[in-house]
Every structure is written in structure tokens, then in C-alpha cells.
Design a protein around this motif. Sequence first.
Motif, short mmCIF file in Angstrom:
data_model
loop_
_atom_site.label_atom_id
_atom_site.label_comp_id
_atom_site.label_asym_id
_atom_site.label_seq_id
_atom_site.Cartn_x
_atom_site.Cartn_y
_atom_site.Cartn_z
N LYS A 1 1.17 1.65 4.99
CA LYS A 1 2.09 0.84 4.18
C LYS A 1 3.54 1.29 4.42
O LYS A 1 4.45 0.46 4.51
N ALA A 2 3.73 2.60 4.51
CA ALA A 2 5.07 3.14 4.74
C ALA A 2 5.57 2.77 6.13
O ALA A 2 6.76 2.49 6.33
N VAL A 3 4.67 2.77 7.12
CA VAL A 3 5.04 2.38 8.49
C VAL A 3 5.48 0.92 8.50
O VAL A 3 6.49 0.55 9.13
N LEU B 1 12.28 6.04 17.45
CA LEU B 1 11.95 5.20 16.30
C LEU B 1 10.55 5.56 15.79
O LEU B 1 10.30 5.57 14.58
N GLY B 2 9.66 5.92 16.72
CA GLY B 2 8.31 6.34 16.32
C GLY B 2 8.34 7.57 15.43
O GLY B 2 7.49 7.73 14.54
N THR B 3 9.31 8.46 15.65
CA THR B 3 9.44 9.64 14.80
C THR B 3 9.83 9.23 13.38
O THR B 3 9.36 9.81 12.40
N GLU B 4 10.69 8.20 13.28
CA GLU B 4 11.08 7.69 11.96
C GLU B 4 9.87 7.10 11.23
O GLU B 4 9.69 7.31 10.03
N LEU B 5 9.05 6.35 11.97
CA LEU B 5 7.83 5.79 11.37
C LEU B 5 6.91 6.92 10.92
O LEU B 5 6.30 6.86 9.84
N SER B 6 6.80 7.94 11.75
CA SER B 6 5.93 9.08 11.44
C SER B 6 6.42 9.83 10.20
O SER B 6 5.62 10.25 9.36
N ASP B 7 7.75 10.00 10.08
CA ASP B 7 8.32 10.67 8.90
C ASP B 7 7.89 9.96 7.62
O ASP B 7 7.50 10.59 6.63
N ARG B 8 7.97 8.62 7.65
CA ARG B 8 7.59 7.84 6.46
C ARG B 8 6.10 7.98 6.17
O ARG B 8 5.68 8.10 5.02
N ALA B 9 5.28 7.96 7.24
CA ALA B 9 3.83 8.07 7.07
C ALA B 9 3.45 9.43 6.47
O ALA B 9 2.60 9.52 5.58
N LYS B 10 4.08 10.48 6.96
CA LYS B 10 3.81 11.82 6.45
C LYS B 10 4.17 11.93 4.98
O LYS B 10 3.45 12.52 4.18
#
Length: 632
Positions: A394-396, A331-340
Motif C-alpha cells: 500500500k505504501a509503495v 526511486l526504488g530506494t524511495e519505494l523501499s523506504d516507504r515499504a519498510k
Amino acid sequence: MSKYDELGLKVGFEFHQQLDTEHKLFCNCPTKLSEKDTPDYTLTRYLHPTKSELGEVDQAALEEARLSKQYRYHGYQENTCLIECDEEPPQPMNIEALETCMEVSLLLNARIVDQVHTMRKIVIDGSNTTGFQRTSMIATQGKIETDEGEIGIDGISLEEESCRKIEGDIGDIEIVYSLDRLGIPLIEIGSEPDIKTPSQGRKFAEKIGEILRSTQKVKRGIGTIRQDINISIEEGSRIELKGAQELELIETYIEKEVERQTKLIEIKKQLQERGVKEKQLNGEIKDVTHLFTDTDSGIIKSALQNGVVLAQKLKGFKGLVGKEIQEDRRLGTELSDRAKKAGGVGGIFHTDELPKYGITPEEVEKLKKELNAEPDDCIVIIADKPNKAKEAHKAVTERARQATKGVPEETRKPLPNGGSEYMRPLPGSARMYPETDIPPVNIKTKKIKEIKQNLPELISEKIERLKKEYNINREMARNIIKNQKTSLFEETAQKNIPDTIIVRTLTGTLQELESEGYNTNKITKKHFKQTFQLLENQEISKEVIPDILKTITKNPELTAEQAVQKTGKTTIDTEQARKTIQEIANQKEEFIQERGMGALGPLMGIVMQKLDKRIDGETASEILKEEIQQKL
């Protein structure tokens, strides 16, 4: 009942296949890609979203617009013009492309529309200079049978291909595209969500591919066909896997997306059990730079040269951000994708994975204390320039809120291992509005009947026919069709030479020449016919054919007979060959006595080299066998 039935799996496809037309869809530029290293001209664009005919703005377009990217385009004199640059209105629709699209529609048992209207589909990721893609519905209500059931075809459209990306990725301010691919006619085939298993999805994709290739009017090679796969399960949501190209990975793509959605649903239920509500994720961001002034983390040290460390608390997310949802993805990878995507940052840290990356246990404890974290909370930190870190946070927050609901609808990028990563929100109907520069095209019933009477033979049917009529095996038939040499094979197969030699020449020999760097496109149908005629007349041996074809690639103006003369490898008579073979046998008599008939193989190489392949291998072998037997 299978596990996929229990999960309520639904899969639909959108196929995008380039058509092999002479000109592009809305201009007279050729459909060949440029091989130049340097463009003839460049131009720059900044793209912005527009409202649809209903006055709405598409969410996917809005997200792309927030990134404020600059797009630079490379143009080439030989295959781009003012239309690709959006400096001149489009020309009328390419009728060759339209009729190919109609042919495919009939092969898919679809109903062709009476009048073709062109629409604009908003796309502002830079892949089109206009900020939209032109698309036209050609047919609806088609169907295909598979051994796992019927699959409906929702629609068949004719579109313009997008630009070809040259440079740039998430986080880059400038993206560079090539205009050479823009405008190549593209057929889009969209299915109903009737596919219920991964294996049925693969079989359906194979069938569509067969139908497209059967027309012999589509481009071949990497990047000329792409699949978008729409996947959902009952408690999940629809996601679009964008641009899948690996046919052999289709089952894996579906299986791994089912796994991802199942795990995200589990996370949602765990959050509910912990009493976590969406409104509790308020997105409060705190500057914690002072906690890392003496850090040993190289990543944070580098970021702090001109940046900050910002943190936010995700209430109730402890152990869930680090939960694996696909192979090598959490799930952290999904959060990271959005942040990037949103902030252009390098990634995120979260306390489910810390201490790590040079961040110490003491720093983690200080961080938890600073944010008043409770035992079930997870903290996300981002180190970068202030504005970038804020946008990323904000994306996270938004993605964490979506986790409380389960699976968000989104467009995802396929990965080499069959997994996927976030690209953008799932586009909606708000991105379509009418194209006012292109007149409608009326479809006449007479034209539909004409195309229907001349539909091509499907590849599977052709394989069976070639096997039966020419007594060749399935693999030979498949290779002939794959190399698009069916008509030439059938024209030459009537000659008094083995069909296997013709198949070998048109498939294996050509592939070998290409791998050696020869341009086999210079060998015409006439050259092949002349070569096979020489073989039938016993003026050459089959072993000489590669040498003749090599000579023709270098001198395409020559006839096959002239190429033979140039190589000096005309056939010699049997008596001349026997004399040469006798000399070799006499020289190698001791070797023959030692090896017996086992000497045949080693000596054949010497014989064919000495004869310079000017006699058929079978004939040479028989003569050599006789000479060996006489000496034993």
C-alpha cells in the motif's frame, strides 16, 4: 544568474540547541544525562494521535499511530521524576531558561512577545511519554546579515527536549528510550526561507552557532545542537531534513536534495510523456508465491517459511524505479523506504534490478506474464508475512502515485554521505493545541532592558579584541574561547609571564591531560591562578605545570604550592643546574666532538630528564649551548 536562482532554491533552518541550565524546563530535575548501565525503573506506553484545537488530526501523527509500536522508557532516580513519566502535572516554566532564550532573541534582533503561552505539539513517535512536546513562542521578526544577504528569523521558541533513543529502528515492534534527556530546555530558532545557495546556508548556520556559544549558556558536545533544514525548488516541494548535526555537511545536504528533487521532476515528466496517470496505479496486489516455490533466492526462501510473495504492477515505470536520484539511491530506494516504514519489511525487489539476488531470468519472465506486464511496466515484489507485505505494498502504491506529481512533501533523515531517506509525512499545523497545565508568563519591559544592557560579546568580536589587547594570534584566541577560558585568561594575562604560556596551559595542556584520562574538571580557577603565580615568582618552571595539574586532579583539596611539594619539582637555582649540565657535557664529550652544535637537541632531552624539569627549558638550553661551545 546561478543555477540555484534558475531552480528557485529556497532554504530555511530550524535550530534546536540545549540550554545549560541547572534544572529542566518544567521540573527541578538536573539537566545531566545518566551514566548508569541499568535504569532504576522502567515503564511502557502505547501512544495515539489526538485532534488539534481545530478538530483536525496531523498526518505525520496518523502514520506513526498505524505502526502500533510499544514504547519502553528507562528512568533514573537522580535526573527523572513523575513529570517525565507523565504521572504528575508540569511545574511553572524555568525562568533561567526563559531569560537565556530572551538573550538569544535580542542577539538575533528579534521582537520579544509580551506574554509567553505554552502549546502542545503532537508527537507520537515515542520520543515523549505524553504524546506531545511543550513549546512556547518567545520572539519573532528577527534578522541576521550574511555576505550573501539578510536572512529573516521567523520565530524563537522555548521547548522541552525529547527522550534519548536507546534501542529500536524501523520495523521493530518495541522502541526503548531514556527519560534522562526529556525536559532539558531547548531553544528553537526558525528562519525565513531566505537562503538562496548552499554556501549561504552554511554561513548562516555558523553565525547562529556563534551567537549561541557566545552566551556561554548552552550545552556543548555531540547531540546538544541539531538543525532541521527545509529545502525546496520551484517545481519541487518543501522537505524537512530532520536532525542534521554535521555543520561541514550542510552544503552537501542542500546540494544533494536539489539533485534529488531535480531527478524526481524528470521522472514526473517522463511518466507524463508515457501517458501515465495517477488513477492507473490502482494498487492491485497479486499473490505470486507459487512462482517461487523452487527459487534459488535465499531471501525469498527465508521469507516463505511463514510468509508469501506479493506483487504489483507499476504501469509505465520501467527504467524509472531503477533511476538514480542521489548517490547510491534510486526511486526504488524511495519505494523501499516507504515499504519498510509501513510494513516493517526488509525491503522490496523490482524488475528494473532483476534478475539478481538469486532470482532467475525465467522467474522474472513468469512474473511479467502473471501480471500481464507491458514493455514499459515495472513490477514490485515483497516477500514477508501476509499482513506486513500488504501494508508495505500500500505504501509503495502511494509513493508511486506521488511520483506522477513530482516531489512529495515529507520529513527526511540525513545520511552520512549527505543524502537522505524517508522518515514520515511533513507535519502540519494540525498538531498544535493549547497547554492547559502551565500558566502564561508575562514579560516585563524592564527585564528586556536589563538583559539588553548585558548582552555578551560575540565570539568573532572577542577574537579580534584578544588579538589586539594581548598580542596573540587568531588561533590562540580561538582556542581560549573554545575552551571557555576567556575570563581566566584575561585575569591571569596581566602577570609577568608570557601570554603564550597561559594560552598553552589553558588549552593544549588541559586537552592532553584529558586524553590521558585525567578529570580536569577538578582543577579550579583558583588552582590555575596559584600555578601561574608560582611561575611568575620563579618557584617552578613552565615544564612542571602538567605535573602540578595532574597532581591536583588526583588531590583537588591541595593548593598549587602543596601540589608542587608533593611532586618534589620546585625550581633549582641556575648554578645547581649548570653543575648538572657540565657533568652531562663531560660524559658526552666524544658525542659533542662528533656532532658539534648538532648535539644540542639530543642532549637537551637528557638534561631535562636529569634536572626533572626543575628549571626552565630556555635557561637549560642556553647553559648547555655554552658548555658545548667550550668543548669545540
